[in-house]
Design an enzyme around this catalytic site. Structure first.
Site, PDB file in Angstrom:
ATOM      1  N   TYR A 162       0.833  -1.210   0.000  1.00 17.80           N
ATOM      2  CA  TYR A 162       0.000   0.000   0.000  1.00 17.80           C
ATOM      3  C   TYR A 162       0.867   1.260   0.000  1.00 17.80           C
ATOM      4  CZ  TYR A 162      -3.746   3.154   1.591  1.00 17.80           C
ATOM      5  OH  TYR A 162      -4.652   4.180   1.724  1.00 17.80           O
ATOM      6  N   LYS A 166       0.869   4.178  -2.947  1.00 14.45           N
ATOM      7  CA  LYS A 166       0.473   5.552  -2.642  1.00 14.45           C
ATOM      8  C   LYS A 166       1.636   6.531  -2.801  1.00 14.45           C
ATOM      9  CE  LYS A 166      -3.882   4.865  -1.715  1.00 14.45           C
ATOM     10  NZ  LYS A 166      -4.950   5.441  -2.563  1.00 14.45           N
TER      11      LYS A 166
END
Length: 264
Positions: A162, A166
């Site tokens: 993640y 991002k």
């Protein structure tokens, strides 16, 4: 205050989630016409479309697509153009966060690929679809707002998939696309909002443990968790050509003064 969004059409991906729903409502309140993307939560998206259509007396529609799938994304943009005309902006909000704590040495390639496809490739295909539509039907001041995360700024142990997705969105896509969009539209803007913890359905289970909530806010000056509306208002600000007309390439942290992560 007039935000300059009246009668602008803005696509919100992941509109069935907490931030997506709040963003759609904020855009509608500012006079824009949000178009709602969903993947699996069709009922939520269509209920919201009916609600906002009744409130605004505008034809607000929901569109289903797997944003990891190139042909489905292209078909969605074709359908939007055919039935709603010009898109003035997009909010790339769709994504996933795997709740399980998985250090990188235990992470499967399948999880890594799933997260990057859902969070980064989906943003790439969404932005590409919007920019292709802009190239065909140019106008002066379009806007892209990417929804990143503090995981992309500070990292997040046991969620490297993640964090990597991002970080690429915030630092790579935002910085690159703000230079590309102006070749298609002189006043085009690309910005990124990076929320910290937000009380969305995706995060509520993880924050249900009091110890987890304490750790999440330990480095946050305001000592609270954001609401979806906090994030939506920041997206609304960056979408506004009146308020943010000279802001592009910016990463806007919305985290209550967060300084990092608890490590030990």
């Amino acid at each position: 205050m007039d935000l300059g969004l009246a009668d602008r059409t803005v696509l919100v991906t992941g509109s069935a989630g907490g931030i997506g729903q709040a963003t759609a409502r904020a855009l509608a309140s500012a006079g824009a016409k949000p178009l709602l993307h969903y993947h699996r939560s069709e009922e939520k998206a269509r209920d919201l479309a009916r609600e906002l259509s009744a409130e605004t007396e505008k034809k607000i529609a929901a569109f289903g697509a797997d944003l990891r799938n190139e042909s489905e994304v292209d078909a969605m943009f074709d359908e939007i153009q055919a039935h709603h005309g010009k898109l003035h902006g997009v909010v790339a909000n769709a994504g996933i966060w795997v709740r399980d704590e998985v250090p990188l040495h235990e992470m499967t390639l399948a999880q890594w690929n799933e997260t990057l496809d859902s969070d980064l490739t989906s943003a790439f295909l969404t932005c590409r679809g919007f920019l292709r539509a802009l190239a065909r039907h140019p106008f002066e001041d379009p806007s892209i707002v990417l929804v990143g995360s503090t995981a992309g700024l500070f990292g997040e142990a046991n969620h490297a998939d993640y964090s990597a997705a991002k970080a690429a969105m915030a630092h790579g896509l935002t910085a690159s696309l703000k230079n590309e969009i102006v070749r298609l539209a002189a006043l085009g803007r690309v910005n990124c909002v990076c929320p910290g913890w937000v009380l969305t359905p995706m995060a509520e289970q993880a924050l249900g443990d009091p110890n987890a909530l304490t750790d999440a806010t330990r480095t946050v000056a305001m000592n609270k968790v954001a609401t979806p509306e906090d994030i939506a208002n920041s997206i609304l600000y960056l979408s506004s050509p009146t308020l943010a007309g000279h802001i592009s390439g910016t990463i806007l942290p919305v985290h209550g003064g967060m300084e990092g992560r608890v490590l030990h």
